[in-house]
Design a protein around this motif. Structure first.
Motif, PDB file in Angstrom:
ATOM      1  N   UNK A 274      41.315  84.866 139.873  1.00  0.00           N
ATOM      2  CA  UNK A 274      41.864  86.415 140.662  1.00  0.00           C
ATOM      3  C   UNK A 274      41.601  87.728 139.422  1.00  0.00           C
ATOM      4  N   UNK A 275      41.403  89.098 139.596  1.00  0.00           N
ATOM      5  CA  UNK A 275      41.578  89.284 138.198  1.00  0.00           C
ATOM      6  C   UNK A 275      42.783  90.405 138.552  1.00  0.00           C
ATOM      7  N   UNK A 276      43.085  90.504 137.343  1.00  0.00           N
ATOM      8  CA  UNK A 276      44.244  91.207 137.267  1.00  0.00           C
ATOM      9  C   UNK A 276      43.916  91.944 135.774  1.00  0.00           C
ATOM     10  N   UNK A 277      44.549  93.775 136.836  1.00  0.00           N
ATOM     11  CA  UNK A 277      44.414  94.635 135.466  1.00  0.00           C
ATOM     12  C   UNK A 277      45.508  94.636 134.388  1.00  0.00           C
ATOM     13  N   UNK A 278      44.951  95.697 133.489  1.00  0.00           N
ATOM     14  CA  UNK A 278      46.733  95.933 133.184  1.00  0.00           C
ATOM     15  C   UNK A 278      47.363  96.154 133.881  1.00  0.00           C
ATOM     16  N   UNK A 279      48.757  95.841 133.347  1.00  0.00           N
ATOM     17  CA  UNK A 279      50.141  96.129 134.388  1.00  0.00           C
ATOM     18  C   UNK A 279      50.193  95.768 135.573  1.00  0.00           C
ATOM     19  N   UNK A 280      49.037  94.967 136.592  1.00  0.00           N
ATOM     20  CA  UNK A 280      49.453  93.797 137.628  1.00  0.00           C
ATOM     21  C   UNK A 280      49.698  92.997 137.302  1.00  0.00           C
ATOM     22  N   UNK A 281      50.679  92.211 138.029  1.00  0.00           N
ATOM     23  CA  UNK A 281      51.498  91.200 138.273  1.00  0.00           C
ATOM     24  C   UNK A 281      50.759  90.590 139.177  1.00  0.00           C
ATOM     25  N   UNK A 282      50.398  88.777 139.135  1.00  0.00           N
ATOM     26  CA  UNK A 282      50.029  88.163 140.634  1.00  0.00           C
ATOM     27  C   UNK A 282      51.593  86.289 139.959  1.00  0.00           C
ATOM     28  N   UNK A 283      51.350  86.314 142.039  1.00  0.00           N
ATOM     29  CA  UNK A 283      52.082  84.565 141.556  1.00  0.00           C
ATOM     30  C   UNK A 283      51.331  83.399 142.726  1.00  0.00           C
ATOM     31  N   UNK A 284      50.710  82.995 141.444  1.00  0.00           N
ATOM     32  CA  UNK A 284      49.611  81.878 142.332  1.00  0.00           C
ATOM     33  C   UNK A 284      50.363  80.808 142.103  1.00  0.00           C
ATOM     34  N   UNK A 285      50.555  80.149 142.956  1.00  0.00           N
ATOM     35  CA  UNK A 285      50.288  78.422 142.840  1.00  0.00           C
ATOM     36  C   UNK A 285      49.109  77.059 142.960  1.00  0.00           C
ATOM     37  N   UNK A 286      49.879  75.959 141.589  1.00  0.00           N
ATOM     38  CA  UNK A 286      48.335  75.486 142.007  1.00  0.00           C
ATOM     39  C   UNK A 286      48.586  73.916 142.845  1.00  0.00           C
ATOM     40  N   UNK A 287      47.695  73.322 143.107  1.00  0.00           N
ATOM     41  CA  UNK A 287      48.321  72.148 143.685  1.00  0.00           C
ATOM     42  C   UNK A 287      47.140  70.915 142.540  1.00  0.00           C
ATOM     43  N   UNK A 288      48.354  70.310 141.441  1.00  0.00           N
ATOM     44  CA  UNK A 288      47.059  69.570 140.925  1.00  0.00           C
ATOM     45  C   UNK A 288      46.380  67.636 141.470  1.00  0.00           C
ATOM     46  N   UNK A 289      45.514  67.617 141.903  1.00  0.00           N
ATOM     47  CA  UNK A 289      45.428  66.950 142.665  1.00  0.00           C
ATOM     48  C   UNK A 289      44.915  65.645 141.703  1.00  0.00           C
ATOM     49  N   UNK A 290      44.708  65.668 140.969  1.00  0.00           N
ATOM     50  CA  UNK A 290      44.249  64.514 140.013  1.00  0.00           C
ATOM     51  C   UNK A 290      44.354  64.143 138.580  1.00  0.00           C
ATOM     52  N   UNK A 291      44.713  63.489 137.482  1.00  0.00           N
ATOM     53  CA  UNK A 291      44.850  63.614 136.011  1.00  0.00           C
ATOM     54  C   UNK A 291      43.750  64.417 134.849  1.00  0.00           C
ATOM     55  N   UNK A 292      44.425  64.514 134.283  1.00  0.00           N
ATOM     56  CA  UNK A 292      43.723  65.545 133.389  1.00  0.00           C
ATOM     57  C   UNK A 292      43.412  66.381 132.758  1.00  0.00           C
ATOM     58  N   UNK A 293      42.695  67.092 132.270  1.00  0.00           N
ATOM     59  CA  UNK A 293      43.608  69.136 131.599  1.00  0.00           C
ATOM     60  C   UNK A 293      43.313  70.161 131.486  1.00  0.00           C
ATOM     61  N   UNK A 294      42.824  70.715 132.382  1.00  0.00           N
ATOM     62  CA  UNK A 294      42.174  71.580 132.782  1.00  0.00           C
ATOM     63  C   UNK A 294      42.685  73.035 132.206  1.00  0.00           C
ATOM     64  N   UNK A 295      41.219  73.755 131.997  1.00  0.00           N
ATOM     65  CA  UNK A 295      41.708  74.933 131.524  1.00  0.00           C
ATOM     66  C   UNK A 295      42.024  76.429 132.314  1.00  0.00           C
ATOM     67  N   UNK A 296      42.861  77.191 131.672  1.00  0.00           N
ATOM     68  CA  UNK A 296      43.271  78.046 132.529  1.00  0.00           C
ATOM     69  C   UNK A 296      41.612  79.660 131.618  1.00  0.00           C
ATOM     70  N   UNK A 297      40.568  79.753 132.418  1.00  0.00           N
ATOM     71  CA  UNK A 297      39.817  80.818 131.315  1.00  0.00           C
ATOM     72  C   UNK A 297      40.217  82.200 131.912  1.00  0.00           C
ATOM     73  N   UNK A 298      39.860  82.949 131.286  1.00  0.00           N
ATOM     74  CA  UNK A 298      39.317  84.595 131.266  1.00  0.00           C
ATOM     75  C   UNK A 298      37.861  84.550 131.072  1.00  0.00           C
ATOM     76  N   UNK A 299      37.403  85.040 132.465  1.00  0.00           N
ATOM     77  CA  UNK A 299      36.130  85.229 132.696  1.00  0.00           C
ATOM     78  C   UNK A 299      35.247  86.772 132.121  1.00  0.00           C
ATOM     79  N   UNK A 300      34.757  86.805 131.525  1.00  0.00           N
ATOM     80  CA  UNK A 300      34.222  87.812 131.465  1.00  0.00           C
ATOM     81  C   UNK A 300      33.816  89.062 132.657  1.00  0.00           C
ATOM     82  N   UNK A 301      34.206  90.344 131.768  1.00  0.00           N
ATOM     83  CA  UNK A 301      34.373  91.338 133.019  1.00  0.00           C
ATOM     84  C   UNK A 301      34.286  92.843 132.453  1.00  0.00           C
ATOM     85  N   UNK A 302      32.833  93.193 133.348  1.00  0.00           N
ATOM     86  CA  UNK A 302      32.433  94.436 132.570  1.00  0.00           C
ATOM     87  C   UNK A 302      33.612  95.508 132.984  1.00  0.00           C
ATOM     88  N   UNK A 303      34.168  96.984 132.630  1.00  0.00           N
ATOM     89  CA  UNK A 303      34.447  97.452 133.322  1.00  0.00           C
ATOM     90  C   UNK A 303      33.912  98.690 132.352  1.00  0.00           C
TER      91      UNK A 303
END
Ligand SMILES: [Cu+2]
Length: 486
Positions: A274-303
């Motif tokens: 999901x790309x979120x530009x400055x000022x934007x909002x979004x609501x997302x739902x996540x279903x965690x289907x197995x145990x563990x630790x999962x990183x929410x990452x910010x991937x590189x973006x060329x602007x």
């Protein structure tokens, strides 16, 4: 970055001591080692009586603890991000703002369809003065919104120093069992640029590119851990950064987009990122289907930002075409780690929401063109070759009519376009129709993009503004005025 004492007790090792001051949402949370548990931003205290809700916000400089050091920040009610303002559709709101800074400021209630005569974008509240924002929240206001300062010329410095907060409006659809069953979190994404232990002041590169801070914070915290109690999450995301884009990905899990700037979409949209530009909002739902630790990452973006030094060893400046703006951003950055509960059993996602109004573009009474351009070396930014002038009316529209705006980015850099008070729908981007219908108040334009939006000028008259939400660009001219008449 809430209050100093609480902040110093943030590490999980101190959680037992902190029981009395931790917000309720963290009660019962357990953590090992030195991880920082995600802190929910405090709620703004409100007084409710007979449909009227009253609250106070004060902008004031306070030393707060950020990523282990004391920093003097601009705060709302001694909190950065500011406390969450929770409202309901139909509320009559009386919000008193007091400016305890040494420079003019004000509030913009970003995302609300309220009168421009209330959400006055050109109002300056002088140091020591107060202003009352009184308004009613119409039907359809529900969603993830936010508030921040909006005095032309001061926005970038005040937001970079910490001023912004989330504003959540709930409506009838929030009572859907699938939403009620999910664990909800408000995540304010806001980076911070420090010079030593002070907020970095803007240099020329910051004015050109928009300032990005090296600390990519979530609710004012660096790389916190969200220990989920439930296996289905509803995340309300706010990009409150001056200029940083977030290309979000959660390890091993798709994101189900349920709402954009202006509330729910018609049915969940599955996204890998999901790309979120400055000022934007979004609501997302996540279903965690197995145990563990999962990183929410910010991937590189060329602007299309400018870089010092240039490519191939040449001096001077060049566009960051091969990197995500700077070398530090060339790799994914972990914003947050989500830890699934044991033996997770996700509850179902909603299958659909209310259908959204289809705007009849053929009935538009005006087509307007806004061309984006820049003079990079002077850090000057323009709409239709003009720099902002508060005394000039750029567009004049009629209340109750529909307009089509053609936004054309002829500059070499992305610009997120924002219109106050009047939410819009995106018709198409470069001739390609939008894949799903949504109400928006920010739309990002990449270099060369031509985006058409349908803008209903409903309900209110008054003078308002549209601008780039890289707030440095807004301060440096990329803003225009819209007057809506009866
Ligand atoms: Cu811009």
């Amino acid at each position: 970055m809430n209050d100093i004492n609480r902040r110093q007790l943030l590490t999980a090792g101190a959680a037992a001591l902190a029981g009395a001051v931790l917000p309720r949402s963290l009660f019962g949370a357990r953590a090992a080692g030195s991880e920082t548990l995600l802190l929910e931003t405090p709620l703004l205290e409100t007084r409710r009586s007979a449909g009227l809700i009253e609250a106070r916000l004060e902008s004031v400089v306070k030393p707060l603890s950020v990523a282990g050091q004391q920093v003097s920040l601009m705060t709302y009610n001694a909190s950065a991000p500011g406390p969450i303002l929770r409202l309901r559709e139909g509320d009559a709101v009386r919000l008193t703002y007091t400016n305890r800074l040494t420079q003019p400021s004000n509030l913009h209630l970003h995302g609300l369809h309220i009168s421009p005569q209330v959400d006055l974008p050109l109002l300056e509240v002088a140091p020591g003065d107060s202003h009352v924002y009184a308004f009613e929240l119409p039907k359809g206001s529900s969603g993830t919104h936010w508030y921040h300062p909006h005095v032309h010329g001061n926005v970038a410095a005040q937001m970079a120093a910490g001023l912004s907060g989330a504003m959540i409006v709930s409506g009838p659809m929030d009572a859907m069992p699938e939403l009620v069953a999910a664990e909800e979190h408000v995540l304010v994404l806001k980076d911070l640029a420090l010079q030593g232990s002070a907020i970095k002041s803007h240099d020329m590169m910051d004015w050109m590119n928009g300032q990005e801070g090296e600390l990519q914070l979530v609710n004012g915290q660096l790389k916190p851990t969200l220990r989920a109690q439930k296996a289905t999450l509803r995340l309300r995301l706010v990009n409150a950064s001056n200029a940083r884009y977030y290309r979000l990905k959660l390890e091993d899990h798709p994101l189900y987009l349920i709402a954009t700037d202006g509330g729910f979409v018609e049915k969940p949209v599955m996204l890998e990122e999901l790309l979120l530009a400055p000022g934007e909002r979004a609501e997302v739902m996540v279903q965690l289907t197995r145990e563990g630790s999962f990183k929410l990452q910010n991937l590189p973006y060329k602007r299309g930002t400018m870089m010092m030094g240039g490519m191939g060893g040449m001096g001077g400046m060049s566009r960051g075409m091969n990197m995500g703006g700077s070398s530090a951003d060339a790799a994914p950055v972990t914003l947050l780690t989500v830890v699934a509960p044991s033996n997770p059993k996700p509850t179902p996602l909603p299958t659909g929401f209310a259908s959204l109004e289809r705007l009849d573009v053929g009935a538009a009474v005006a087509t307007r063109r806004i061309t984006f351009s820049e003079q990079m070396m002077q850090a000057q930014f323009f709409f239709n070759k003009k720099s902002f002038d508060a005394k000039r009316i750029d567009f004049s529209g009629k209340r109750g009519t529909l307009e089509v705006w053609e936004l054309h980015n002829t500059s070499d850099m992305d610009h997120p376009f924002h219109l106050h008070s009047y939410p819009f729908q995106i018709i198409d981007r470069n001739g390609v129709p939008e894949p799903y219908r949504a109400w928006k108040d920010v739309v990002n334009l990449k270099k060369n993009d031509l985006v058409r939006i349908a803008v209903p000028l409903r309900d209110f008259t008054g003078l308002t503004v549209y601008h780039c939400h890289v707030v440095e660009h807004e301060d440096r001219g990329m803003m225009g005025t819209l007057e809506v008449r009866a």
